[in-house]
Design an enzyme around this catalytic site. Structure first.
Site, short mmCIF file in Angstrom:
data_model
loop_
_atom_site.label_atom_id
_atom_site.label_comp_id
_atom_site.label_asym_id
_atom_site.label_seq_id
_atom_site.Cartn_x
_atom_site.Cartn_y
_atom_site.Cartn_z
N ARG A 98 0.89 -1.18 0.00
CA ARG A 98 0.00 0.00 0.00
C ARG A 98 0.92 1.22 0.00
O ARG A 98 1.65 1.44 0.97
CB ARG A 98 -0.92 0.00 1.22
CG ARG A 98 -1.67 1.32 1.38
CD ARG A 98 -2.86 1.24 2.30
NE ARG A 98 -3.97 0.57 1.65
CZ ARG A 98 -5.23 0.59 2.10
NH1 ARG A 98 -5.53 1.24 3.20
NH2 ARG A 98 -6.18 -0.05 1.46
N HIS A 125 -6.80 0.84 -6.99
CA HIS A 125 -7.08 -0.05 -5.85
C HIS A 125 -7.72 -1.34 -6.40
O HIS A 125 -8.89 -1.63 -6.16
CB HIS A 125 -8.02 0.68 -4.88
CG HIS A 125 -8.08 0.08 -3.51
ND1 HIS A 125 -7.37 -1.04 -3.14
CD2 HIS A 125 -8.77 0.46 -2.38
CE1 HIS A 125 -7.62 -1.32 -1.87
NE2 HIS A 125 -8.46 -0.43 -1.39
N GLN A 128 -9.70 -3.94 -4.14
CA GLN A 128 -11.02 -3.47 -3.75
C GLN A 128 -12.03 -3.71 -4.86
O GLN A 128 -13.13 -4.23 -4.62
CB GLN A 128 -10.94 -1.95 -3.44
CG GLN A 128 -12.28 -1.33 -3.11
CD GLN A 128 -12.82 -1.81 -1.77
OE1 GLN A 128 -12.13 -1.74 -0.77
NE2 GLN A 128 -14.05 -2.33 -1.75
N ASP A 220 -17.10 7.17 -2.65
CA ASP A 220 -15.92 7.00 -1.80
C ASP A 220 -15.67 8.35 -1.12
O ASP A 220 -16.27 9.37 -1.48
CB ASP A 220 -14.71 6.56 -2.66
CG ASP A 220 -13.45 6.30 -1.82
OD1 ASP A 220 -13.58 6.10 -0.60
OD2 ASP A 220 -12.34 6.30 -2.40
N CYS A 260 -16.41 1.67 -0.67
CA CYS A 260 -15.26 0.81 -0.31
C CYS A 260 -14.95 0.86 1.17
O CYS A 260 -14.30 -0.04 1.69
CB CYS A 260 -14.04 1.21 -1.14
SG CYS A 260 -13.52 2.92 -0.84
N ARG A 288 -13.58 -8.70 0.38
CA ARG A 288 -12.14 -8.47 0.24
C ARG A 288 -11.39 -9.77 0.53
O ARG A 288 -10.44 -10.12 -0.16
CB ARG A 288 -11.67 -7.37 1.22
CG ARG A 288 -12.23 -5.98 0.93
CD ARG A 288 -11.70 -5.41 -0.36
NE ARG A 288 -10.26 -5.31 -0.38
CZ ARG A 288 -9.57 -4.30 0.15
NH1 ARG A 288 -10.19 -3.30 0.72
NH2 ARG A 288 -8.24 -4.27 0.08
N1 CP Z 1 -11.32 -0.17 1.57
C1 CP Z 1 -10.09 -0.28 2.12
O1 CP Z 1 -9.09 -0.49 1.43
O2 CP Z 1 -10.07 -0.14 3.48
P1 CP Z 1 -8.80 0.00 4.40
O3 CP Z 1 -8.18 1.34 4.14
O4 CP Z 1 -9.36 -0.10 5.81
O5 CP Z 1 -7.85 -1.10 4.10
N1 NVA Z 2 -9.74 6.77 -1.90
C1 NVA Z 2 -9.45 6.32 -0.56
C2 NVA Z 2 -9.71 4.85 -0.44
C3 NVA Z 2 -9.50 4.28 0.94
C4 NVA Z 2 -9.69 2.80 0.98
C5 NVA Z 2 -8.02 6.67 -0.22
O1 NVA Z 2 -7.13 6.54 -1.08
O2 NVA Z 2 -7.77 7.08 0.92
#
Ligand code: CP
Ligand code: NVA
Length: 302
Positions: A98, A125, A128, A220, A260, A288
């Site tokens: 990440r 992502h 997701q 989102d 999400c 997930r």
């Molecule tokens: N949707 C998602 O990726 O959640 P987290 O940030 O909690 O991993």
């Molecule tokens: N768009 C959001 C998604 C979180 C799962 C971010 O990048 O923070």
């Protein structure tokens, strides 16, 4: 050759991945296929769902997951992404990352001899969206020909959704402010895939027009991780894009609501919609686990 999943388009066998996820969810697989295998998980940003679902997925498949935060590793003291990738590849069977930047994601993949899975960066992502497609398929019985309306920020989730919907023959309309459109290159790629599939992938500004005839309404956060300095400005710009009962009334009667998560209740979505009958957000979260098991099996064992 190793298989990285950096973008939704790396899941060229998406129907097979979704079918495998369904089989795993229904318990049709012995489930210990990753015995003795390890996954390194590098998190530059916070996470609840991604961390827990990947860790539980590895445990349930008989393997092991190792949580690594830059603060507690030498990455935080200046060891390069490239060297980190070379070292981790000597120990583990795959790396989940990440990242703040897609450039770093690509660099890690370039230097790693084991597969790299994108668990969110500034551009995409894909894990997701794989779970989201599984969720839509479960609730609607199919994907092709459906319409998904995404209302809000043209962010990483929106980018991967554009690709994922086009790849599965779904129509998609994004409604966003002009200055917060999805990534141009990704949108063009999605439009090209959609056109070959005979479906529509469009980006407009009017949320009511976007949700018209939609089978799925998705939103989102207006403030993604790393954009905390822009909270006040973003909350003002995105206010007309809130998903509330009034907006949902313009979609199909049997439309489902998706997010999400994490949600910012009272901002991009109201409690009424989040907790309402049309909401499937917690099915999405659960999926997930199943979707990522399918992805892990596909990249580690083939
Ligand atoms: N949707 C998602 O990726 O959640 P987290 O940030 O909690 O991993
Ligand atoms: N768009 C959001 C998604 C979180 C799962 C971010 O990048 O923070």
């Amino acid at each position: 050759m190793k298989r990285d999943i950096l973008s939704m388009t790396d899941l060229h066998d998406l129907p097979e991945v979704l079918a495998r996820a369904t089989a795993l969810k229904e318990g049709q697989s012995s489930g210990r296929e990753l015995g003795g295998k390890s996954l390194a998980m590098i998190f530059e940003k916070s996470s609840t769902r991604t961390r827990v679902s990947f860790e539980v997925a590895m445990t349930q498949l008989g393997g092991h997951a190792i949580f690594l935060s830059p603060n507690d590793t030498q990455l935080g003291r200046g060891e390069t992404i490239a060297d980190t990738a070379r070292v981790l590849g000597r120990f583990v069977n795959a790396i989940m990352y990440r990242a703040f930047s897609h450039v770093n994601m690509a660099e890690l993949a370039r230097c790693s001899r084991v597969p790299v899975i994108n668990a969110l960066d500034d551009l995409e992502h894909p894990c997701q969206i794989t779970a989201d497609l599984l969720t839509i398929q479960e609730h609607k019985g199919r994907l092709d020909g459906l319409k998904l309306a995404y209302v809000g920020d043209g962010n990483n989730v929106c980018n991967s959704l554009l690709l994922g919907t086009a790849m599965t023959g779904m129509n998609m309309a994004v409604a966003c402010p002009q200055e917060h459109r999805p990534d141009e290159e990704i949108a063009a790629k999605a439009a090209e895939i959609a056109s070959k599939a005979g479906v529509i992938s469009e980006i407009i500004t009017d949320p009511i027009e976007a949700v018209k005839d939609a089978d799925v309404v998705y939103t989102d956060t207006w403030v993604s991780m790393g954009q905390e300095d822009e909270v006040a400005l973003r909350e003002k710009i995105f206010l007309p894009y809130q998903v509330n009962a009034e907006l949902m009334s313009h979609a199909r009667k049997d439309a489902i609501f998706m997010h999400c998560l994490p949600a910012h209740r009272g901002m991009e979505v109201t409690d009424e919609v989040m907790d309402g009958k049309q909401s499937v957000v917690f099915d999405q979260a659960e999926n997930r686990l199943h979707a990522q098991k399918a992805i892990l099996l596909s990249v580690i064992t083939g």
